[in-house]
Scaffold this motif. Structure first.
Motif, PDB file in Angstrom:
ATOM      1  N   ASN A   1     -18.585  -4.562  41.166  1.00 13.54           N
ATOM      2  CA  ASN A   1     -18.879  -5.123  39.810  1.00 13.54           C
ATOM      3  C   ASN A   1     -19.033  -6.611  40.185  1.00 13.54           C
ATOM      4  O   ASN A   1     -19.058  -7.437  39.109  1.00 13.54           O
ATOM      5  CB  ASN A   1     -17.748  -5.043  38.911  1.00 13.54           C
ATOM      6  CG  ASN A   1     -16.634  -5.982  39.399  1.00 13.54           C
ATOM      7  OD1 ASN A   1     -16.277  -6.198  40.511  1.00 13.54           O
ATOM      8  ND2 ASN A   1     -15.581  -5.914  38.527  1.00 13.54           N
TER       9      ASN A   1
ATOM     10  N   GLU B   1     -15.249  -2.923  44.839  1.00 14.80           N
ATOM     11  CA  GLU B   1     -15.583  -3.694  43.836  1.00 14.80           C
ATOM     12  C   GLU B   1     -16.780  -3.183  42.794  1.00 14.80           C
ATOM     13  O   GLU B   1     -16.469  -2.905  41.791  1.00 14.80           O
ATOM     14  CB  GLU B   1     -15.647  -5.395  44.320  1.00 14.80           C
ATOM     15  CG  GLU B   1     -14.355  -5.860  44.891  1.00 14.80           C
ATOM     16  CD  GLU B   1     -14.445  -7.184  45.891  1.00 14.80           C
ATOM     17  OE1 GLU B   1     -13.929  -8.103  45.383  1.00 14.80           O
ATOM     18  OE2 GLU B   1     -15.201  -7.038  46.940  1.00 14.80           O
TER      19      GLU B   1
ATOM     20  N   GLY C   1     -17.218 -14.046  36.524  1.00 17.51           N
ATOM     21  CA  GLY C   1     -16.781 -13.268  37.521  1.00 17.51           C
ATOM     22  C   GLY C   1     -16.946 -13.828  38.913  1.00 17.51           C
ATOM     23  O   GLY C   1     -16.804 -15.090  39.018  1.00 17.51           O
TER      24      GLY C   1
ATOM     25  N   ARG D   1     -12.389 -11.527  43.186  1.00 20.18           N
ATOM     26  CA  ARG D   1     -11.139 -11.804  42.481  1.00 20.18           C
ATOM     27  C   ARG D   1     -11.006 -12.893  41.438  1.00 20.18           C
ATOM     28  O   ARG D   1     -10.285 -13.558  41.224  1.00 20.18           O
ATOM     29  CB  ARG D   1     -10.055 -12.034  43.800  1.00 20.18           C
ATOM     30  CG  ARG D   1      -8.740 -11.826  43.651  1.00 20.18           C
ATOM     31  CD  ARG D   1      -7.972 -12.451  44.925  1.00 20.18           C
ATOM     32  NE  ARG D   1      -6.643 -11.937  44.799  1.00 20.18           N
ATOM     33  CZ  ARG D   1      -5.909 -12.235  45.719  1.00 20.18           C
ATOM     34  NH1 ARG D   1      -6.113 -13.209  46.624  1.00 20.18           N
ATOM     35  NH2 ARG D   1      -4.618 -11.612  45.866  1.00 20.18           N
TER      36      ARG D   1
ATOM     37  N   LEU E   1     -14.141  -7.085  33.565  1.00 20.15           N
ATOM     38  CA  LEU E   1     -14.037  -7.216  35.123  1.00 20.15           C
ATOM     39  C   LEU E   1     -13.270  -6.643  35.811  1.00 20.15           C
ATOM     40  O   LEU E   1     -13.302  -6.119  36.933  1.00 20.15           O
ATOM     41  CB  LEU E   1     -14.313  -8.951  35.538  1.00 20.15           C
ATOM     42  CG  LEU E   1     -15.583  -9.533  34.818  1.00 20.15           C
ATOM     43  CD1 LEU E   1     -15.395 -11.014  34.998  1.00 20.15           C
ATOM     44  CD2 LEU E   1     -17.041  -9.104  35.311  1.00 20.15           C
ATOM     45  N   ARG E   2     -11.853  -6.645  35.239  1.00 18.34           N
ATOM     46  CA  ARG E   2     -10.968  -6.285  35.997  1.00 18.34           C
ATOM     47  C   ARG E   2     -11.081  -4.535  35.775  1.00 18.34           C
ATOM     48  O   ARG E   2     -10.720  -3.779  36.945  1.00 18.34           O
ATOM     49  CB  ARG E   2      -9.553  -6.690  35.442  1.00 18.34           C
ATOM     50  CG  ARG E   2      -8.166  -5.961  36.048  1.00 18.34           C
ATOM     51  CD  ARG E   2      -6.756  -6.515  35.547  1.00 18.34           C
ATOM     52  NE  ARG E   2      -6.714  -7.798  36.246  1.00 18.34           N
ATOM     53  CZ  ARG E   2      -6.054  -8.078  37.217  1.00 18.34           C
ATOM     54  NH1 ARG E   2      -5.903  -6.932  37.977  1.00 18.34           N
ATOM     55  NH2 ARG E   2      -6.014  -9.260  37.757  1.00 18.34           N
TER      56      ARG E   2
ATOM     57  N   PHE F   1     -11.851 -12.230  37.540  1.00 12.47           N
ATOM     58  CA  PHE F   1     -11.886 -11.531  36.347  1.00 12.47           C
ATOM     59  C   PHE F   1     -11.628 -12.330  35.234  1.00 12.47           C
ATOM     60  O   PHE F   1     -10.996 -12.375  34.281  1.00 12.47           O
ATOM     61  CB  PHE F   1     -10.620 -10.591  36.429  1.00 12.47           C
ATOM     62  CG  PHE F   1     -10.693  -9.782  37.891  1.00 12.47           C
ATOM     63  CD1 PHE F   1     -11.485  -9.073  38.325  1.00 12.47           C
ATOM     64  CD2 PHE F   1      -9.434 -10.053  38.451  1.00 12.47           C
ATOM     65  CE1 PHE F   1     -11.377  -8.174  39.433  1.00 12.47           C
ATOM     66  CE2 PHE F   1      -9.135  -9.171  39.697  1.00 12.47           C
ATOM     67  CZ  PHE F   1     -10.202  -8.539  39.940  1.00 12.47           C
ATOM     68  N   SER F   2     -12.662 -13.370  35.128  1.00 14.36           N
ATOM     69  CA  SER F   2     -12.659 -14.348  34.116  1.00 14.36           C
ATOM     70  C   SER F   2     -13.795 -15.092  34.092  1.00 14.36           C
ATOM     71  O   SER F   2     -15.003 -14.692  34.741  1.00 14.36           O
ATOM     72  CB  SER F   2     -11.788 -15.532  34.495  1.00 14.36           C
ATOM     73  OG  SER F   2     -11.993 -16.044  35.774  1.00 14.36           O
TER      74      SER F   2
ATOM     75  N   PHE G   1      -7.301  -5.282  43.624  1.00 11.94           N
ATOM     76  CA  PHE G   1      -7.974  -6.236  42.662  1.00 11.94           C
ATOM     77  C   PHE G   1      -7.856  -7.565  43.629  1.00 11.94           C
ATOM     78  O   PHE G   1      -8.338  -8.692  43.129  1.00 11.94           O
ATOM     79  CB  PHE G   1      -6.993  -6.471  41.570  1.00 11.94           C
ATOM     80  CG  PHE G   1      -6.898  -5.390  40.536  1.00 11.94           C
ATOM     81  CD1 PHE G   1      -8.044  -5.199  39.826  1.00 11.94           C
ATOM     82  CD2 PHE G   1      -5.997  -4.456  40.403  1.00 11.94           C
ATOM     83  CE1 PHE G   1      -8.166  -3.685  38.984  1.00 11.94           C
ATOM     84  CE2 PHE G   1      -5.715  -3.356  39.409  1.00 11.94           C
ATOM     85  CZ  PHE G   1      -6.887  -3.386  38.824  1.00 11.94           C
TER      86      PHE G   1
ATOM     87  N   ARG H   1     -11.322  -8.816  30.300  1.00 16.58           N
ATOM     88  CA  ARG H   1     -10.789  -7.627  30.669  1.00 16.58           C
ATOM     89  C   ARG H   1     -12.263  -6.713  31.487  1.00 16.58           C
ATOM     90  O   ARG H   1     -11.862  -5.915  32.478  1.00 16.58           O
ATOM     91  CB  ARG H   1     -10.361  -6.846  29.667  1.00 16.58           C
ATOM     92  CG  ARG H   1      -9.753  -5.607  30.095  1.00 16.58           C
ATOM     93  CD  ARG H   1      -8.731  -4.952  29.046  1.00 16.58           C
ATOM     94  NE  ARG H   1      -8.278  -3.612  29.535  1.00 16.58           N
ATOM     95  CZ  ARG H   1      -7.147  -3.079  28.837  1.00 16.58           C
ATOM     96  NH1 ARG H   1      -6.736  -3.373  27.785  1.00 16.58           N
ATOM     97  NH2 ARG H   1      -6.764  -1.820  29.371  1.00 16.58           N
TER      98      ARG H   1
ATOM     99  N   PRO I   1      -9.499 -14.880  30.821  1.00 21.69           N
ATOM    100  CA  PRO I   1      -9.741 -13.749  31.472  1.00 21.69           C
ATOM    101  C   PRO I   1     -10.680 -12.728  30.557  1.00 21.69           C
ATOM    102  O   PRO I   1     -11.105 -13.125  29.493  1.00 21.69           O
ATOM    103  CB  PRO I   1      -8.277 -13.196  31.146  1.00 21.69           C
ATOM    104  CG  PRO I   1      -7.447 -14.077  31.094  1.00 21.69           C
ATOM    105  CD  PRO I   1      -8.381 -15.178  30.388  1.00 21.69           C
TER     106      PRO I   1
ATOM    107  N   THR J   1     -13.750  -3.069  38.353  1.00 20.16           N
ATOM    108  CA  THR J   1     -13.366  -3.298  39.965  1.00 20.16           C
ATOM    109  C   THR J   1     -12.932  -2.029  40.598  1.00 20.16           C
ATOM    110  O   THR J   1     -11.822  -1.351  40.137  1.00 20.16           O
ATOM    111  CB  THR J   1     -12.311  -4.323  40.301  1.00 20.16           C
ATOM    112  OG1 THR J   1     -12.911  -5.556  39.454  1.00 20.16           O
ATOM    113  CG2 THR J   1     -11.869  -4.574  41.762  1.00 20.16           C
TER     114      THR J   1
END
Length: 624
Positions: free
Chosen positions: A288, A286, A252, A255, A278-279, A257-258, A31, A276, A274, A282
């Motif tokens: 994404n 990545e 996004g 690094r 996006l996290r 994820f928000s 991540f 979710r 945040p 990944t």
């Protein structure tokens, strides 16, 4: 998990050996961001990068002039350097069989031999110019800044070092004339959109630019205004979207994820929220980044990352609907598929359907395979979905060939143009192979199996960091391509590209152009187009016999294009409510979009399409 940890350990050891690990993040954490050097890995295949050479002769004074700002009265433009003979890799390009069954299959012409900078990012503004910019990371461009306009170089090891090279230009797409623009913070892989007054609002980037918000107004003397500490999270490879009230959301990035809303000029966000998705999407490369984001007619957002998507209510922060996985591979950077919202046909009223299309991309392991010198075929599928429909499923079609790193533009007719990119590999410096030279026309209203038409090819490979944009005259500007970590014109497979082309779509072919309509600019209401109101103007046609059934009025939101994604691109087809013809003169009345969820406030290019042939556009401001 252990193979991943072993691989990460090997990468970490290599970075330590190269002196590039600074301890700022844990490389064993998938991540966390990959090192900048990871994205240089294939750029030269182990060879030293070529810097732009200094001119011979002239001694120290000549060298200082070349390294410094442009001299008094000079344009600052350096001559484009000779190219080396194409390598074996470069010669392995792909031209598809051209479909001439419907007549003219498009044409290419060169607008400029030298744009000064490589067009990693491209926008068309309402004052008749295009803005092209790259990054401060790749060093010298081919255009110097004027005297006294150099920027401090925070990445130089030499204290007080200055960078006197332009990294952005204003480009006259009709004449090829250039004006240098001064960027202070690094715009590498950033995002952007237009505000309600047609000004570019631009976010993120790399290094000292990752939290920047920048502004550029539409005028012949305007330059960048920058606010470096505006965003809460760094936005490198993030996506920016304009919202119905004219504000912006940025989603996004590496690094990050928000998401967060772009603050007013000079203000700063304290935190981001945040997201979710996006996290969860990944993976170890990545896949994404630059998520695909579209504003839907009900005011919610469609957000797609890697192979998953959601409908998201940004007002409440709630996920409205999770959509089915799109199988076959990955679609976002570095897999880099093409995506857009299909035209919104307001003539359908309550039956309006908002579909999203995603075409091409790469296998999920394409980047890792590229690190070993293996370049898998790009994905060939083209998928459509109506995100607002309960139980929606992806409907698949097949392109004439796989494509990665391509661009997709909506044309004034409602057809889509797919161009640029490669048939193998993925995004990243040196990770693409087999340049795909043939554009493809996609007609969304035809039945499956009949939607694709291969057009005449270019002779210029447009690989990683290439861009394209629809122009007001309904042709397409094509620029950029830099698969290397510097301005390299020889000794590499795909030299840095500073040539600029214009593509003429089939609807302006010799057989059709005599029917081309022309909007009477004096008849276009000066106060613009108000939501829910009637909008009347006049146009002419070369010949008589054009009736209401032959006419379509469309309005196009000019996007911000980078890395194969045109953010905020949308085209609306407006209902014609009144039509009168007097020989070659016509008066048409249309219903404006009823709400900003369909067309956020701002300047649009309005076209008349008569018997399939579009006019030149009139810039029209849409507002309350």
């Amino acid at each position: 998990m252990w193979p991943l940890l072993l691989r990460a350990a090997v990468v970490y050891a290599a970075l330590l050996a190269a002196g590039e690990a600074d301890g700022s993040h844990d490389v064993l954490d998938i991540f966390g961001t990959r090192s900048e050097s990871d994205y240089y890995r294939n750029a030269f295949q182990g060879r030293q990068g070529q810097a732009v050479p200094l001119p011979r002769g002239g001694g120290l004074r000549r060298e200082q002039q070349e390294l410094g700002a442009a001299g008094p009265g000079g344009s600052g433009l350096s001559k484009a350097l000779p190219r080396s003979a194409p390598s074996k890799v470069a010669l392995d390009s792909l031209k598809l069989p051209v479909d001439t069954s419907a007549g003219f299959a498009g044409g290419w012409n060169l607008v400029s031999e030298n744009s000064g900078v490589s067009a990693m990012h491209l926008v068309v503004m309402r004052h008749g110019k295009a803005i092209m910019f790259d990054t401060c990371t790749t060093g010298r461009s081919l255009m110097r800044l004027p005297p006294g306009r150099c920027r401090p170089d925070p990445r130089s090891k030499q204290p007080g070092a200055m960078d006197c090279w332009a990294h952005a230009v204003e480009f006259d797409y009709n004449t090829g004339a250039l004006r240098s623009l001064k960027i202070v913070t690094d715009t590498w892989c950033s995002s952007g959109a237009f505000d309600a007054d047609g000004n570019m609002v631009q976010t993120g980037g790399f290094f000292e630019g990752d939290k920047s918000v920048r502004y550029l107004s539409a005028c012949g003397t305007c330059d960048w205004k920058e606010f470096p500490k505006s965003l809460a999270d760094g936005r490198w490879y993030g996506t920016q979207l304009v919202l119905p009230d004219g504000s912006f959301i940025v989603i996004g990035g590496r690094r990050a994820f928000s998401y967060e809303f772009v603050p007013a000029a000079g203000r700063a966000n304290a935190r981001a929220t945040p997201l979710r998705l996006l996290r969860d999407t990944t993976d170890d490369v990545e896949n994404n980044l630059y998520p695909f984001v579209n504003l839907l007619p009900d005011g919610t957002l469609f957000i797609f990352a890697n192979d998953r998507s959601i409908v998201f209510n940004y007002r409440t922060g709630q996920v409205v609907r999770e959509l089915p996985i799109l199988p076959g591979g990955a679609r976002n950077y570095p897999a880099s598929a093409m995506s857009t919202l299909l035209p919104l046909d307001l003539r359908k009223g309550a039956g309006l359907s908002a579909e999203v299309i995603i075409c091409g991309g790469a296998t999920k392991n394409a980047f890792k395979l590229g690190e070993t010198g293996t370049f898998p075929p790009a994905l060939r599928d083209c998928a459509r979905i109506n995100p607002s429909k309960p139980g929606a499923r992806w409907a698949l079609d097949q392109m004439p060939s796989g494509r990665v790193m391509g661009d997709v533009l909506i044309l004034p007719t409602g057809d889509l143009l797919m161009l640029n990119g490669a048939a193998k590999g993925c995004s990243g410096w040196g990770f693409g192979r087999q340049a795909l030279l043939s554009p493809v026309l996609y007609s969304p209203y035809l039945r499956r199996g009949k939607r694709f038409r291969v057009l005449n090819p270019s002779n210029i490979p447009r690989m990683y960091h290439s861009t394209s944009a629809l122009l007001p005259d309904a042709t397409v500007l094509v620029a950029g391509s830099n698969t290397n970590s510097a301005y390299n014109f020889s000794g590499v497979d795909f030299p840095t590209e500073v040539r600029v082309e214009r593509f003429t779509p089939p609807y302006l072919g010799p057989q059709l152009s005599p029917n081309r309509p022309a909007i009477d600019a004096a008849s276009v209401p000066g106060d613009g187009m108000r939501y829910g109101a009637r909008f009347t103007f006049r146009f002419t046609t070369p010949a008589q016999g054009v009736g209401q059934g032959d006419v379509k009025v469309t309005m196009y939101a000019p996007p911000f294009t980078t890395h194969g994604y045109s953010m905020n691109q949308r085209l609306l087809i407006l209902p014609v409510t009144a039509f009168a013809a007097q020989g070659q003169r016509h008066t048409v009345t249309v219903d404006a979009p009823p709400k900003p969820e369909l067309a956020p406030p701002g300047y649009y290019m309005v076209y008349v399409v008569a018997k399939g042939v579009p006019s030149k556009a009139a810039w029209v401001k849409t507002h309350k």
